[in-house]
Design a protein around this motif. Structure first.
Motif, PDB file in Angstrom:
ATOM      1  N   ARG A 140       3.586 -25.523 -17.208  1.00 38.81           N
ATOM      2  CA  ARG A 140       3.452 -24.298 -16.415  1.00 38.81           C
ATOM      3  C   ARG A 140       2.403 -23.389 -17.054  1.00 38.81           C
ATOM      4  NH1 ARG A 140       8.268 -22.382 -16.964  1.00 38.81           N
ATOM      5  NH2 ARG A 140       9.156 -23.728 -15.385  1.00 38.81           N
ATOM      6  N   ASN A 141       2.465 -23.254 -18.377  1.00 40.39           N
ATOM      7  CA  ASN A 141       1.507 -22.406 -19.081  1.00 40.39           C
ATOM      8  C   ASN A 141       0.091 -22.970 -18.998  1.00 40.39           C
ATOM      9  OD1 ASN A 141       3.623 -20.751 -19.736  1.00 40.39           O
ATOM     10  ND2 ASN A 141       3.771 -21.427 -21.853  1.00 40.39           N
ATOM     11  N   ALA A 142      -0.033 -24.288 -18.974  1.00 42.88           N
ATOM     12  CA  ALA A 142      -1.352 -24.906 -18.840  1.00 42.88           C
ATOM     13  C   ALA A 142      -1.983 -24.548 -17.504  1.00 42.88           C
ATOM     14  CB  ALA A 142      -1.252 -26.416 -18.999  1.00 42.88           C
ATOM     15  N   SER A 143      -1.174 -24.490 -16.457  1.00 49.16           N
ATOM     16  CA  SER A 143      -1.728 -24.111 -15.157  1.00 49.16           C
ATOM     17  C   SER A 143      -2.162 -22.655 -15.154  1.00 49.16           C
ATOM     18  CB  SER A 143      -0.730 -24.383 -14.027  1.00 49.16           C
ATOM     19  OG  SER A 143       0.366 -23.504 -14.112  1.00 49.16           O
ATOM     20  N   VAL A 144      -1.426 -21.799 -15.894  1.00 50.76           N
ATOM     21  CA  VAL A 144      -1.817 -20.396 -16.014  1.00 50.76           C
ATOM     22  C   VAL A 144      -3.123 -20.292 -16.800  1.00 50.76           C
ATOM     23  CG1 VAL A 144      -1.179 -18.179 -17.047  1.00 50.76           C
ATOM     24  CG2 VAL A 144       0.516 -19.492 -15.775  1.00 50.76           C
ATOM     25  N   ALA A 169      -7.523 -16.348 -16.719  1.00 50.13           N
ATOM     26  CA  ALA A 169      -7.565 -16.864 -18.096  1.00 50.13           C
ATOM     27  C   ALA A 169      -8.960 -17.376 -18.448  1.00 50.13           C
ATOM     28  CB  ALA A 169      -6.530 -17.964 -18.275  1.00 50.13           C
ATOM     29  N   LEU A 170      -9.622 -18.027 -17.500  1.00 47.86           N
ATOM     30  CA  LEU A 170     -10.979 -18.512 -17.750  1.00 47.86           C
ATOM     31  C   LEU A 170     -11.941 -17.353 -17.990  1.00 47.86           C
ATOM     32  CD1 LEU A 170     -11.311 -21.377 -15.128  1.00 47.86           C
ATOM     33  CD2 LEU A 170     -11.179 -21.608 -17.601  1.00 47.86           C
ATOM     34  N   ARG A 171     -11.810 -16.323 -17.178  1.00 51.33           N
ATOM     35  CA  ARG A 171     -12.677 -15.157 -17.342  1.00 51.33           C
ATOM     36  C   ARG A 171     -12.423 -14.472 -18.679  1.00 51.33           C
ATOM     37  NH1 ARG A 171     -15.064 -12.049 -12.714  1.00 51.33           N
ATOM     38  NH2 ARG A 171     -15.324 -13.573 -11.082  1.00 51.33           N
ATOM     39  N   GLN A 172     -11.153 -14.344 -19.044  1.00 49.17           N
ATOM     40  CA  GLN A 172     -10.836 -13.708 -20.331  1.00 49.17           C
ATOM     41  C   GLN A 172     -11.419 -14.503 -21.491  1.00 49.17           C
ATOM     42  OE1 GLN A 172      -6.598 -13.157 -20.462  1.00 49.17           O
ATOM     43  NE2 GLN A 172      -6.605 -11.733 -18.747  1.00 49.17           N
ATOM     44  N   ALA A 173     -11.333 -15.820 -21.425  1.00 46.71           N
ATOM     45  CA  ALA A 173     -11.884 -16.663 -22.484  1.00 46.71           C
ATOM     46  C   ALA A 173     -13.408 -16.551 -22.527  1.00 46.71           C
ATOM     47  CB  ALA A 173     -11.465 -18.117 -22.265  1.00 46.71           C
ATOM     48  N   THR A 187     -15.396 -20.765  -9.000  1.00 49.35           N
ATOM     49  CA  THR A 187     -14.063 -20.192  -8.965  1.00 49.35           C
ATOM     50  C   THR A 187     -13.021 -21.173  -9.471  1.00 49.35           C
ATOM     51  OG1 THR A 187     -14.699 -18.837  -7.074  1.00 49.35           O
ATOM     52  CG2 THR A 187     -12.342 -19.091  -7.471  1.00 49.35           C
ATOM     53  N   GLY A 188     -12.257 -20.728 -10.469  1.00 50.61           N
ATOM     54  CA  GLY A 188     -11.182 -21.530 -11.022  1.00 50.61           C
ATOM     55  C   GLY A 188     -11.619 -22.609 -11.994  1.00 50.61           C
ATOM     56  N   GLU A 189     -12.919 -22.762 -12.216  1.00 50.63           N
ATOM     57  CA  GLU A 189     -13.402 -23.813 -13.109  1.00 50.63           C
ATOM     58  C   GLU A 189     -14.329 -23.296 -14.198  1.00 50.63           C
ATOM     59  OE1 GLU A 189     -15.059 -27.168 -11.076  1.00 50.63           O
ATOM     60  OE2 GLU A 189     -13.512 -27.120  -9.535  1.00 50.63           O
ATOM     61  N   ILE A 190     -15.320 -22.491 -13.812  1.00 50.43           N
ATOM     62  CA  ILE A 190     -16.308 -22.002 -14.768  1.00 50.43           C
ATOM     63  C   ILE A 190     -16.516 -20.508 -14.527  1.00 50.43           C
ATOM     64  CG2 ILE A 190     -18.707 -22.140 -15.546  1.00 50.43           C
ATOM     65  CD1 ILE A 190     -18.760 -25.006 -14.439  1.00 50.43           C
TER      66      ILE A 190
END
Length: 134
Positions: free
Chosen positions: A19-23, A29-33, A73-76
């Motif tokens: 579940r956390n991996a999907s988050v 999460a990608l943007r924050q990283a 979106t959702g990838e990079i």
């Protein structure tokens, strides 16, 4: 017991990790990283621009921006550290001119901090997996 059998002692923990991996793979999460990695470069460029400090225009012109055309979106999530038009002479400092030797500060910042920035991105994603975006 079969030779390739897997025993799961704590199935709830496995469910939480998945579940956390999907988050962690979420847009947020990608943007924050990505922004965490960009901040590493931002700070280093600011430090290396200080020898060129006269009026503060160069330092104030260094910005971190989201680059939507290079993002998926959702990838990079792509962020760039850039210098706005107020410090038009930054390019001249970085690359030099026919009458002035180059005094680069952007490329050396990248070279010095690319490993650290990559590790910061990895750590941010791992933290999102661990905490589930909390």
């Amino acid at each position: 017991m079969a030779r390739n059998a897997i025993t799961i002692d704590n199935p709830d923990a496995l469910t939480d990790v998945l579940r956390n991996a999907s988050v962690a793979a979420s847009e947020s999460a990608l943007r924050q990283a990505a922004i965490a990695g960009a901040r590493v470069f931002y700070r280093e460029i600011k430090v290396r621009a200080m020898p060129h400090y006269r009026t503060g225009v160069l330092e104030d012109s260094i910005k971190t921006v989201f680059v939507p055309e290079d993002s998926v979106t959702g990838e990079i999530a792509t962020y760039a550290v850039t210098i706005n038009q107020n410090a038009w002479y930054a390019r001249l400092l970085e690359f030099g001119t026919s009458k002035m030797a180059a005094k680069p500060f952007i490329r050396p910042s990248y070279e010095a901090k690319r490993q650290e920035a990559g590790q910061v991105v990895i750590n941010s994603i791992q933290e999102a997996v661990k905490n589930g975006g909390q």
